[in-house]
Write a protein that holds these residues in place. Structure first.
Motif, short mmCIF file in Angstrom:
data_model
loop_
_atom_site.label_atom_id
_atom_site.label_comp_id
_atom_site.label_asym_id
_atom_site.label_seq_id
_atom_site.Cartn_x
_atom_site.Cartn_y
_atom_site.Cartn_z
N UNK A 169 -24.53 7.93 -29.53
CA UNK A 169 -26.13 7.39 -28.99
C UNK A 169 -25.75 5.87 -28.41
N UNK A 170 -24.50 5.78 -27.92
CA UNK A 170 -24.38 4.79 -26.68
C UNK A 170 -24.85 5.55 -25.37
N UNK A 171 -25.26 4.77 -24.11
CA UNK A 171 -25.20 5.15 -22.87
C UNK A 171 -24.37 4.95 -21.55
N UNK A 172 -23.97 5.73 -21.07
CA UNK A 172 -23.36 4.85 -19.50
C UNK A 172 -24.51 5.17 -18.37
N UNK A 173 -24.98 4.13 -17.57
CA UNK A 173 -26.14 4.97 -16.47
C UNK A 173 -25.09 4.87 -15.50
N UNK A 174 -25.26 5.70 -13.89
CA UNK A 174 -24.21 5.70 -13.10
C UNK A 174 -25.46 6.48 -12.21
N UNK A 175 -25.35 5.81 -10.54
CA UNK A 175 -25.91 6.66 -9.20
C UNK A 175 -24.85 6.88 -8.81
N UNK A 176 -25.77 7.84 -7.90
CA UNK A 176 -25.00 9.09 -7.13
C UNK A 176 -25.13 8.42 -6.06
N UNK A 177 -24.19 7.93 -5.52
CA UNK A 177 -23.62 7.61 -4.21
C UNK A 177 -23.21 8.48 -2.93
N UNK A 178 -23.14 8.48 -1.63
CA UNK A 178 -22.58 8.49 -0.72
C UNK A 178 -21.17 9.18 -0.98
N UNK A 179 -20.56 8.68 -1.78
CA UNK A 179 -19.00 7.88 -2.47
C UNK A 179 -18.62 8.37 -4.02
N UNK A 180 -19.67 9.32 -4.26
CA UNK A 180 -19.65 9.24 -6.02
C UNK A 180 -20.54 8.31 -6.50
N UNK A 181 -20.20 8.22 -7.60
CA UNK A 181 -21.35 7.85 -9.13
C UNK A 181 -20.57 6.46 -8.88
N UNK A 182 -21.40 5.72 -9.39
CA UNK A 182 -21.21 4.47 -9.24
C UNK A 182 -21.62 3.65 -10.54
N UNK A 183 -21.44 2.73 -11.90
CA UNK A 183 -21.76 2.81 -12.99
C UNK A 183 -23.07 1.36 -12.33
N UNK A 184 -24.17 1.16 -13.18
CA UNK A 184 -24.93 0.37 -13.34
C UNK A 184 -25.09 0.26 -14.21
N UNK A 185 -24.65 -1.73 -13.74
CA UNK A 185 -24.87 -2.61 -15.29
C UNK A 185 -25.88 -2.94 -15.21
N UNK A 186 -27.27 -3.28 -15.06
CA UNK A 186 -28.95 -3.77 -15.19
C UNK A 186 -29.24 -1.90 -15.08
N UNK A 187 -29.11 -1.66 -16.39
CA UNK A 187 -29.95 -0.72 -16.89
C UNK A 187 -31.24 -0.37 -16.68
N UNK A 188 -32.01 -1.63 -17.01
CA UNK A 188 -33.43 -2.25 -17.11
C UNK A 188 -34.03 -1.98 -15.89
N UNK A 189 -33.62 -1.88 -14.63
CA UNK A 189 -34.44 -2.31 -13.30
C UNK A 189 -34.56 -0.87 -12.73
N UNK A 190 -33.55 0.19 -13.87
CA UNK A 190 -34.00 1.51 -12.69
C UNK A 190 -35.68 2.11 -13.75
N UNK A 191 -35.21 1.57 -15.66
CA UNK A 191 -36.49 2.24 -15.64
C UNK A 191 -37.96 1.31 -15.79
N UNK A 192 -38.25 0.36 -15.39
CA UNK A 192 -38.98 -0.40 -15.35
C UNK A 192 -39.94 -0.25 -13.85
#
Length: 458
Positions: free
Chosen positions: A260-283
């Motif tokens: 139940x660990x999750x990793x959050x990524x953002x899809x960009x033109x240069x591939x997938x980049x990790x999102x270090x502060x995912x709380x900003x996405x869900x607010x």
């Protein structure tokens, strides 16, 4: 030519039946029998010789064991889900919808491993080498030294693994691989099961970490027999809407780390980049508080994460609707009954819609209090105060039960600048803590106390 004899194989347990049945005679699952070509009755010499290794009985206390060494992939979010990195001899199965980014992420990870000095191999059964190279150019992986093999025959793949001895190998995908020992087509239950078994044994024997890419069915489950998930060490699911730029990787099974660990990524033109502060996405970025919105702190594995719960209560017809996205619908019906019985808030003639912002799925009961406060806020048309959060499980008797690791949740809220928290009394800190500076914490025992407190704060 004589027609090939067929039988029906269960997609769940691998049991066979000479004719199609609605219910599997072996495990009792419904609508899981799939037609496949029956194997020859002539015995195949040493077909399973590589899988059957002789061993002696050993007392558990006499077996030497040490912590497994992990090789970081160069992507912090992927390492978090894997439990710290790739394990030597480990087998990882990753599944997800078409186009979600599985091949992209694995190609990026292999390139990072290769640049750190690890030997890597990318086996592609769905694309040619030129297509893989084209994607690497698009991702900005100039001069990548990752070895690529375009092959779908199992025996040739195993021979290549034996001669090259890579540290990490990716098989994209397991549904395209076939073995000469079987006459059925690639992707059939028998082929997937046997190819995965041979690749798993090769990983354990050689120490090469193997990542298997798996297709998913229209229901979202991994295609092929369910035993595929039992064979491997780690099962990862790629989640997210292909129309959104954010992707989630969730660990469903992990022998070397937490599930139940999750990793959050953002899809960009240069591939997938990790999102270090995912709380900003869900607010949501509301300039002012709006009715029907309440923020909660959920736990995904070891990570506390802030998620906004939105509710909309509207006048319904004779059969009001109860719809939830990201939350359990049956639990929503139960919470509405508790809200009516113990807090005097009636919604029996209203349509109730509840949504977890950002496409995240919340399975823990700690969301109960936030859902009920959001519903009440929407019904009354009054917004909760700015900087307000809530979490806690609500029982059928109206009691507010504590959520696990409540102190970590509160610290995450304080760190992100929230000012008011309504939590179960058992989760409220007993003494002043500098980690909670600026956060006023209210502990409640009953749902009616929480509702009265929310009204006084609004």
């Amino acid at each position: 030519m004589a027609k090939d004899k067929t039988n029906y194989v269960c997609n769940e347990c691998g049991g066979t039946s000479p004719k199609w049945l609605g219910k599997c005679p072996s495990c009792g699952a419904w609508n899981t029998l799939i037609e496949s070509v029956a194997e020859s009755s002539a015995p195949t010499k040493n077909r399973f010789a590589s899988l059957a290794k002789t061993a002696e009985v050993t007392v558990l206390a006499n077996i030497e064991a040490s912590d497994v060494e992990r090789t970081p992939t160069g992507h912090d979010e992927l390492d978090r889900v894997l439990g710290g990195g790739i394990v030597e001899g480990g087998v990882v199965l990753i599944g997800g919808d078409p186009g979600i980014g599985k091949s992209t992420l694995l190609l990026q990870a292999l390139d990072s491993l290769q640049r750190s000095g690890q030997k890597t191999l990318y086996v592609t059964g769905e694309e040619s080498g030129a297509q893989v190279a084209l994607r690497s150019r698009r991702l900005g992986l100039e001069g990548s030294q990752v070895s690529v093999l375009a092959e779908i025959q199992l025996e040739k793949i195993l021979a290549t693994l034996d001669t090259t001895h890579p540290t990490v190998a990716v098989i994209d995908s397991i549904q395209t691989v076939y073995s000469d020992q079987l006459t059925s087509a690639p992707g059939s239950v028998a082929q997937v099961r046997e190819c995965a078994a041979h690749l798993t044994r090769a990983a354990k024997a050689s120490g090469t970490a193997i990542v298997l890419v798996g297709h998913v069915t229209k229901e979202g489950a991994l295609a092929g027999p369910r035993v595929l998930e039992h064979m491997v060490d780690t099962v990862l699911y790629f989640e997210g809407d292909t129309h959104s730029s954010f992707r989630l990787i969730r660990a469903i099974k992990n022998r070397f780390g937490a599930v139940n660990e999750i990793g959050v990524f953002a899809m960009t033109e240069k591939g997938l980049k990790g999102v270090s502060n995912p709380s900003a996405i869900f607010l949501s970025q509301h300039s002012e508080p709006v009715p029907g919105s309440c923020v909660m702190v959920t736990l995904e594995g070891t990570r506390p994460m802030l998620v906004e719960i939105q509710a909309l209560v509207d006048s319904g017809g004779p059969s009001p609707r109860r719809l939830s996205v990201g939350l359990d619908r049956d639990r929503l019906a139960m919470l509405l009954a508790v809200l009516h019985r113990h807090a005097g808030v009636a919604c029996m003639d209203q349509d109730v819609f509840v949504n977890a912002v950002g496409g995240v799925r919340i399975s823990e009961p700690a969301a109960d209090l936030a859902v009920m406060l959001a519903i009440t806020s929407s019904l009354r048309g009054k917004a909760l105060p700015k900087g307000f959060i809530a979490f806690g499980e609500v029982g059928l008797a109206g009691e507010v039960r504590p959520a696990p690791r409540g102190q970590e949740r509160l610290k995450e809220a304080a760190k992100l600048g929230f000012s008011v928290a309504v939590v179960p009394k058992a989760n409220a800190p007993k003494k002043n803590d500098k980690a909670f500076e600026g956060l006023t914490i209210h502990g409640v025992d009953r749902i009616e106390d929480a509702m009265e407190l929310a009204r006084s704060l609004a």
